[in-house]
Scaffold this motif. Structure first.
Motif, PDB file in Angstrom:
ATOM      1  N   UNK A 249       0.837  -1.207   0.000  1.00 18.60           N
ATOM      2  CA  UNK A 249       0.000   0.000   0.000  1.00 18.60           C
ATOM      3  C   UNK A 249       0.870   1.255   0.000  1.00 18.60           C
ATOM      4  N   UNK A 250       1.970   1.233   0.733  1.00 17.29           N
ATOM      5  CA  UNK A 250       2.877   2.378   0.743  1.00 17.29           C
ATOM      6  C   UNK A 250       3.596   2.528  -0.591  1.00 17.29           C
ATOM      7  N   UNK A 251       4.014   1.395  -1.162  1.00 15.87           N
ATOM      8  CA  UNK A 251       4.755   1.425  -2.430  1.00 15.87           C
ATOM      9  C   UNK A 251       3.826   1.623  -3.630  1.00 15.87           C
ATOM     10  N   UNK A 252       2.548   1.311  -3.467  1.00 17.00           N
ATOM     11  CA  UNK A 252       1.596   1.451  -4.565  1.00 17.00           C
ATOM     12  C   UNK A 252       1.774   0.412  -5.648  1.00 17.00           C
ATOM     13  N   UNK A 253       2.131  -0.831  -5.248  1.00 16.08           N
ATOM     14  CA  UNK A 253       2.340  -1.898  -6.232  1.00 16.08           C
ATOM     15  C   UNK A 253       1.377  -3.051  -5.963  1.00 16.08           C
ATOM     16  N   UNK A 254       0.996  -3.794  -7.001  1.00 18.88           N
ATOM     17  CA  UNK A 254       0.077  -4.916  -6.820  1.00 18.88           C
ATOM     18  C   UNK A 254       0.723  -6.059  -6.042  1.00 18.88           C
ATOM     19  N   UNK A 255      -0.117  -6.828  -5.375  1.00 19.38           N
ATOM     20  CA  UNK A 255       0.297  -8.037  -4.678  1.00 19.38           C
ATOM     21  C   UNK A 255      -0.416  -9.231  -5.289  1.00 19.38           C
ATOM     22  N   UNK A 256       0.368 -10.248  -5.635  1.00 19.39           N
ATOM     23  CA  UNK A 256      -0.170 -11.523  -6.105  1.00 19.39           C
ATOM     24  C   UNK A 256       0.191 -12.572  -5.067  1.00 19.39           C
ATOM     25  N   UNK A 257      -0.802 -13.263  -4.546  1.00 19.34           N
ATOM     26  CA  UNK A 257      -0.559 -14.208  -3.464  1.00 19.34           C
ATOM     27  C   UNK A 257      -1.194 -15.554  -3.802  1.00 19.34           C
ATOM     28  N   UNK A 265      -6.209 -25.327  -3.493  1.00 18.57           N
ATOM     29  CA  UNK A 265      -5.204 -24.301  -3.774  1.00 18.57           C
ATOM     30  C   UNK A 265      -5.933 -22.982  -4.010  1.00 18.57           C
ATOM     31  N   UNK A 266      -5.278 -21.880  -3.654  1.00 18.47           N
ATOM     32  CA  UNK A 266      -5.955 -20.580  -3.713  1.00 18.47           C
ATOM     33  C   UNK A 266      -4.993 -19.509  -4.200  1.00 18.47           C
ATOM     34  N   UNK A 267      -5.557 -18.475  -4.805  1.00 19.71           N
ATOM     35  CA  UNK A 267      -4.758 -17.288  -5.123  1.00 19.71           C
ATOM     36  C   UNK A 267      -5.657 -16.060  -5.150  1.00 19.71           C
ATOM     37  N   UNK A 268      -5.045 -14.901  -4.926  1.00 18.38           N
ATOM     38  CA  UNK A 268      -5.783 -13.641  -4.963  1.00 18.38           C
ATOM     39  C   UNK A 268      -4.837 -12.515  -5.350  1.00 18.38           C
ATOM     40  N   UNK A 269      -5.419 -11.386  -5.746  1.00 15.02           N
ATOM     41  CA  UNK A 269      -4.643 -10.219  -6.162  1.00 15.02           C
ATOM     42  C   UNK A 269      -5.198  -8.976  -5.485  1.00 15.02           C
ATOM     43  N   UNK A 270      -4.295  -8.167  -4.947  1.00 11.88           N
ATOM     44  CA  UNK A 270      -4.646  -6.866  -4.376  1.00 11.88           C
ATOM     45  C   UNK A 270      -3.956  -5.788  -5.201  1.00 11.88           C
ATOM     46  N   UNK A 271      -4.699  -4.811  -5.665  1.00 10.62           N
ATOM     47  CA  UNK A 271      -4.132  -3.691  -6.407  1.00 10.62           C
ATOM     48  C   UNK A 271      -4.485  -2.404  -5.665  1.00 10.62           C
ATOM     49  N   UNK A 272      -3.512  -1.784  -5.001  1.00  8.95           N
ATOM     50  CA  UNK A 272      -3.792  -0.560  -4.236  1.00  8.95           C
ATOM     51  C   UNK A 272      -4.464   0.500  -5.102  1.00  8.95           C
ATOM     52  N   UNK A 273      -5.498   1.112  -4.561  1.00  7.77           N
ATOM     53  CA  UNK A 273      -6.244   2.118  -5.294  1.00  7.77           C
ATOM     54  C   UNK A 273      -7.360   1.555  -6.136  1.00  7.77           C
ATOM     55  N   UNK A 274      -7.322   0.237  -6.383  1.00  5.67           N
ATOM     56  CA  UNK A 274      -8.366  -0.397  -7.191  1.00  5.67           C
ATOM     57  C   UNK A 274      -9.200  -1.371  -6.369  1.00  5.67           C
ATOM     58  N   UNK A 276      -9.861  -3.378  -2.377  1.00  2.00           N
ATOM     59  CA  UNK A 276      -9.575  -3.317  -0.959  1.00  2.00           C
ATOM     60  C   UNK A 276      -8.294  -4.081  -0.674  1.00  2.00           C
ATOM     61  N   UNK A 277      -7.620  -3.730   0.422  1.00  2.47           N
ATOM     62  CA  UNK A 277      -6.378  -4.414   0.776  1.00  2.47           C
ATOM     63  C   UNK A 277      -6.683  -5.618   1.667  1.00  2.47           C
ATOM     64  N   UNK A 278      -5.649  -6.281   2.162  1.00  2.00           N
ATOM     65  CA  UNK A 278      -5.856  -7.451   3.020  1.00  2.00           C
ATOM     66  C   UNK A 278      -6.565  -7.054   4.311  1.00  2.00           C
ATOM     67  N   UNK A 279      -6.233  -5.886   4.846  1.00  2.00           N
ATOM     68  CA  UNK A 279      -6.914  -5.412   6.055  1.00  2.00           C
ATOM     69  C   UNK A 279      -8.397  -5.191   5.802  1.00  2.00           C
ATOM     70  N   UNK A 364     -10.161   2.433   6.309  1.00  2.00           N
ATOM     71  CA  UNK A 364      -9.151   1.385   6.507  1.00  2.00           C
ATOM     72  C   UNK A 364      -7.836   2.027   6.975  1.00  2.00           C
ATOM     73  N   UNK A 365      -7.263   1.474   8.026  1.00  2.00           N
ATOM     74  CA  UNK A 365      -6.056   2.029   8.603  1.00  2.00           C
ATOM     75  C   UNK A 365      -4.819   1.785   7.743  1.00  2.00           C
ATOM     76  N   UNK A 366      -4.926   0.893   6.776  1.00  2.00           N
ATOM     77  CA  UNK A 366      -3.761   0.580   5.932  1.00  2.00           C
ATOM     78  C   UNK A 366      -3.889   1.251   4.565  1.00  2.00           C
ATOM     79  N   UNK A 367      -4.830   0.806   3.729  1.00  3.36           N
ATOM     80  CA  UNK A 367      -4.921   1.384   2.380  1.00  3.36           C
ATOM     81  C   UNK A 367      -5.536   2.774   2.411  1.00  3.36           C
ATOM     82  N   UNK A 368      -6.364   3.068   3.425  1.00  5.78           N
ATOM     83  CA  UNK A 368      -6.902   4.411   3.539  1.00  5.78           C
ATOM     84  C   UNK A 368      -5.839   5.422   3.901  1.00  5.78           C
ATOM     85  N   UNK A 369      -4.981   5.032   4.815  1.00  5.37           N
ATOM     86  CA  UNK A 369      -3.905   5.917   5.265  1.00  5.37           C
ATOM     87  C   UNK A 369      -2.832   6.103   4.196  1.00  5.37           C
ATOM     88  N   UNK A 370      -2.597   5.030   3.389  1.00  6.51           N
ATOM     89  CA  UNK A 370      -1.512   5.085   2.413  1.00  6.51           C
ATOM     90  C   UNK A 370      -2.017   5.231   0.989  1.00  6.51           C
TER      91      UNK A 370
END
Length: 371
Positions: A249-257, A265-274, A276-279, A364-370
């Motif tokens: 969220x601080x760096x503004x880069x996507x996360x692939x998990x 088996x599972x996977x998900x993607x978080x894209x800051x600004x697009x 919600x984050x994990x929080x 959100x205390x994480x993506x809202x703040x950052x």
């Protein structure tokens, strides 16, 4: 699109699409689909025969008007444009050497053919590979999933891989961790991974750091210059996800998990600004499923990891899925399926389902703040 530049393009049929001529019909095959054209008077066959990479669209139009006076210029251009919209034709004048070096042209030839199948006449298939070659990807974990992923990324031609891994090879790793051999037991995974990837593809710049992550700052410091981050490490499981979430969220880069949970088996993607984050996701779980939230909090309190349950077919399945999503993100080709969603694959049925979705949570205390 029917401008001067378009008229001077010399189209050819892409190799992925075989064309079959029969009496009164023309068929174009490819990817499990057959496209049928009625051709009572031979117009369609004539156009296909002229789309040879030599004739320009202007020349094809002139020759068709001369050969078939029942046609109009508009008829011919409309049909060629239909072929373009279907993705059957490409510009023969596009030269890869203007974009890629000789090594890349040869090594990634099959990649380039694949990308071509998605493109229109005015799009350059070589520039799609260039996007991958110029990409910088970070990854946390070089174990079961990570070893498959970095190998696939090197095969795709990713230019830079930055990895964090502190562990050594254990005998029990070898049922699924493809970068390591029996004689590697006891050796550092990170050093071995760099050696194997460099042997497999010397064009890939592989950098690693041997640390056990203990804060979001560790992640920010090492991955500050990557285009995206992959999380496939499992210790400390919940805390690590929190640190990674804060960092991306601080760096503004996507996360692939991606991960395994016994028989799925599972996977998900978080894209800051697009998305919600994990929080945000956990906040939504807290509201929608209080029991699941209590279990998650207990796991966090105890810092549970558990004894891995994993077989290599399920590992390679989910890593294939996550690498496909990464290719879609880097190239813009295709539609991503896991953005803001937990995608689950069941071992028994191999069905792919959308297990959970979540949205941005106000305050959100994480993506809202950052943000």
């Amino acid at each position: 699109m029917k401008n001067y530049r378009w008229m001077e393009i010399s189209p050819k049929i892409k190799k992925a699409y075989p064309v079959v001529f029969t009496e009164g019909k023309v068929y174009v095959g490819g990817f499990g689909k057959i496209t049928e054209y009625d051709d009572q008077y031979g117009f369609v066959k004539s156009i296909f025969e002229m789309i040879d990479g030599v004739n320009s669209i202007s020349e094809i139009t002139e020759k068709m008007l001369y050969k078939h006076n029942a046609l109009t210029k508009g008829d011919i251009l409309e049909f060629i444009n239909d072929l373009n919209e279907e993705g059957f034709i490409e510009d023969n004048a596009l030269i890869g050497s203007d974009v890629l070096d000789d090594y890349e042209m040869s090594r990634y030839h099959r990649n380039i053919n694949f990308f071509s199948s998605f493109l229109k006449l005015d799009q350059n298939k070589f520039s799609i590979q260039k996007k991958i070659s110029d990409s910088r990807i970070g990854i946390l974990g070089l174990g079961g999933l990570g070893s498959h992923i970095v190998y696939d990324l090197a095969g795709l031609g990713v230019g830079k891989i930055k990895a964090i891994e502190f562990d050594q090879v254990e005998l029990s790793n070898l049922n699924r961790q493809i970068l390591y051999n029996f004689n590697d037991v006891g050796k550092d995974k990170a050093e071995l991974a760099k050696k194997r990837i460099n042997e497999f593809n010397p064009k890939v710049d592989f950098e690693y750091k041997k640390i056990m992550v203990s804060s979001s700052q560790d992640i920010e410091d090492f991955f500050h210059d990557v285009d995206l981050l992959i999380l496939v490490a499992d210790r400390p499981k919940t805390k690590l996800a929190n640190w990674v979430n804060e960092a991306i969220c601080k760096l503004g880069i996507p996360l692939f998990c991606a991960g395994l949970e016994a028989q799925r088996a599972m996977h998900y993607t978080v894209i800051p600004g697009q998305t919600g984050c994990i929080a945000c996701w956990r906040k939504q779980v807290e509201m929608d499923s209080p029991v699941s939230d209590l279990i998650l909090k207990k796991k966090t309190e105890l810092n549970l990891v558990g004894d891995n349950t994993a077989i290599v077919p399920l590992v390679s399945t989910i890593t294939g899925f996550i690498c496909v999503e990464i290719v879609k993100y880097l190239t813009g080709i295709g539609q991503m399926q896991s953005v803001g969603k937990l995608i689950s694959i069941d071992f028994n049925t191999m069905k792919v389902v959308e297990a959970e979705t979540w949205s941005k949570q106000n305050g959100c205390e994480v993506c809202g703040k950052n943000g």
